[in-house]
Write a protein that holds these residues in place. Structure first.
Motif, short mmCIF file in Angstrom:
data_model
loop_
_atom_site.label_atom_id
_atom_site.label_comp_id
_atom_site.label_asym_id
_atom_site.label_seq_id
_atom_site.Cartn_x
_atom_site.Cartn_y
_atom_site.Cartn_z
N GLN A 38 0.82 -1.21 0.00
CA GLN A 38 0.00 0.00 0.00
C GLN A 38 0.85 1.27 0.00
O GLN A 38 0.59 2.23 0.73
CB GLN A 38 -0.96 0.03 1.19
CG GLN A 38 -2.14 -0.91 1.06
CD GLN A 38 -1.73 -2.36 1.24
OE1 GLN A 38 -1.05 -2.70 2.21
NE2 GLN A 38 -2.15 -3.24 0.33
N LEU A 39 1.91 1.28 -0.82
CA LEU A 39 2.70 2.50 -1.00
C LEU A 39 1.87 3.54 -1.74
O LEU A 39 1.17 3.22 -2.70
CB LEU A 39 3.97 2.18 -1.79
CG LEU A 39 4.93 3.33 -2.06
CD1 LEU A 39 5.62 3.75 -0.77
CD2 LEU A 39 5.98 2.92 -3.09
N GLY A 42 0.81 8.19 -5.84
CA GLY A 42 0.84 9.59 -6.25
C GLY A 42 1.96 10.37 -5.59
O GLY A 42 2.69 11.11 -6.25
N THR A 43 2.11 10.20 -4.28
CA THR A 43 3.17 10.90 -3.56
C THR A 43 4.55 10.47 -4.05
O THR A 43 5.45 11.29 -4.24
CB THR A 43 3.06 10.63 -2.05
OG1 THR A 43 1.76 11.04 -1.61
CG2 THR A 43 4.12 11.38 -1.28
N THR A 44 4.71 9.17 -4.28
CA THR A 44 6.00 8.64 -4.73
C THR A 44 6.38 9.20 -6.10
O THR A 44 7.51 9.65 -6.32
CB THR A 44 5.97 7.11 -4.79
OG1 THR A 44 5.60 6.60 -3.50
CG2 THR A 44 7.31 6.55 -5.19
N ILE A 71 16.18 -2.56 -1.50
CA ILE A 71 15.08 -2.42 -0.55
C ILE A 71 13.76 -2.84 -1.18
O ILE A 71 12.96 -3.54 -0.56
CB ILE A 71 15.01 -0.98 -0.02
CG1 ILE A 71 16.30 -0.62 0.73
CG2 ILE A 71 13.80 -0.80 0.89
CD1 ILE A 71 16.34 0.80 1.22
N ALA A 72 13.54 -2.42 -2.42
CA ALA A 72 12.30 -2.79 -3.10
C ALA A 72 12.21 -4.29 -3.31
O ALA A 72 11.14 -4.90 -3.14
CB ALA A 72 12.21 -2.07 -4.44
N ALA A 73 13.33 -4.93 -3.67
CA ALA A 73 13.33 -6.38 -3.89
C ALA A 73 13.02 -7.12 -2.60
O ALA A 73 12.23 -8.08 -2.59
CB ALA A 73 14.67 -6.82 -4.46
N VAL A 74 13.64 -6.70 -1.50
CA VAL A 74 13.37 -7.36 -0.22
C VAL A 74 11.93 -7.13 0.22
O VAL A 74 11.26 -8.03 0.75
CB VAL A 74 14.37 -6.86 0.85
CG1 VAL A 74 14.00 -7.41 2.23
CG2 VAL A 74 15.78 -7.28 0.49
N ALA A 75 11.43 -5.91 0.00
CA ALA A 75 10.05 -5.61 0.38
C ALA A 75 9.05 -6.45 -0.40
O ALA A 75 8.01 -6.85 0.13
CB ALA A 75 9.77 -4.12 0.17
N LEU A 76 9.37 -6.73 -1.66
CA LEU A 76 8.46 -7.54 -2.47
C LEU A 76 8.60 -9.03 -2.18
O LEU A 76 7.61 -9.77 -2.23
CB LEU A 76 8.73 -7.29 -3.96
CG LEU A 76 8.38 -5.90 -4.49
CD1 LEU A 76 8.82 -5.74 -5.93
CD2 LEU A 76 6.88 -5.63 -4.36
N ALA A 77 9.82 -9.47 -1.90
CA ALA A 77 10.06 -10.90 -1.72
C ALA A 77 9.80 -11.36 -0.29
O ALA A 77 9.34 -12.49 -0.08
CB ALA A 77 11.49 -11.25 -2.12
N VAL A 86 9.75 -0.46 5.47
CA VAL A 86 10.38 -0.08 4.20
C VAL A 86 10.84 1.37 4.24
O VAL A 86 11.94 1.72 3.79
CB VAL A 86 9.41 -0.32 3.03
CG1 VAL A 86 10.00 0.19 1.72
CG2 VAL A 86 9.08 -1.80 2.89
N MET A 87 10.02 2.25 4.80
CA MET A 87 10.40 3.66 4.92
C MET A 87 11.61 3.83 5.83
O MET A 87 12.51 4.63 5.54
CB MET A 87 9.21 4.47 5.45
CG MET A 87 8.03 4.55 4.50
SD MET A 87 6.60 5.40 5.21
CE MET A 87 7.29 7.01 5.54
#
Length: 201
Positions: A38-39, A42-44, A71-77, A86-87
């Motif tokens: 749930q990132l 729009g803000t990103t 970070i994105a890969a770990v957050a997804l996996a 994540v933040m």
């Protein structure tokens, strides 16, 4: 024309297109994160555009802002990773990178850390993303495969992959022509450089 006169002569259309090259990895990661944890999409996207403009004004080139792929890969996996976690990881990594850059310690770390470790991390991140992407592309849930037909079917996805490969793979003749064009430009530049100042006038 009024805008182009303020740009350096070295800025070409190829550089503008190259500045958008990172969107091929940035957009899929951001969309996947928005669907998974749930990132706020729009803000990103808004602040990413702001950072792109600021970096372009500072460095005078249309450079792209690299997202933190690890970070994105770990957050997804990794299952169960929340948005605050994540933040926090993003703040910690960005703060560490800024500290290393300001103090000049980045050069020291580059000398100490072997390249094999960096390549290993890149390989692990790539495999994690490939695994997650394959699972999301082929399966609706952990136990349900996607249907072959339909808007989100496997057949349409397979056709898209074939079309992408067929239209983006350069031919041998195109590569040869591009090399010839580069050689001609280099020869012309050498001729211009070899002229005397009176001849150039």
């Amino acid at each position: 024309m009024a805008m182009t006169k303020y740009l350096p002569k070295s800025v070409t259309l190829q550089e503008f297109s190259g500045s958008l090259g990172d969107l091929g990895t940035f957009l899929p990661l951001v969309v996947a994160l928005s669907a998974t944890i749930q990132l706020d999409l729009g803000t990103t996207l808004f602040f990413t555009g702001v950072y792109n403009v600021i970096s372009g004004l500072i460095f005078k080139i249309p450079m792209c802002v690299q997202p933190m792929h690890a970070i994105a890969a770990v957050a997804l996996a990794a299952p169960g990773l929340t948005l605050p976690e994540v933040m926090s990881a993003g703040f910690f990594v960005s703060g560490t990178m800024m500290l290393l850059g300001v103090t000049g310690a980045m050069t020291l770390f580059n000398a100490i850390i072997p390249g094999s470790i960096v390549r290993g991390i890149q390989l692990a991140v790539g495999l994690l993303l490939a695994k997650k992407g394959a699972c999301q592309a082929l399966m609706l849930t952990h136990s349900t495969w996607r249907p072959w037909l339909g808007v989100e079917g496997l057949l349409l996805g397979l056709f898209g992959i074939i079309f992408l490969v067929a239209t983006t793979t350069p031919s041998a003749s195109a590569d040869k022509q591009q090399q010839q064009n580069v050689q001609q430009q280099q020869q012309q530049q050498q001729v211009v450089d070899s002229r005397s100042p009176l001849q150039q006038q």
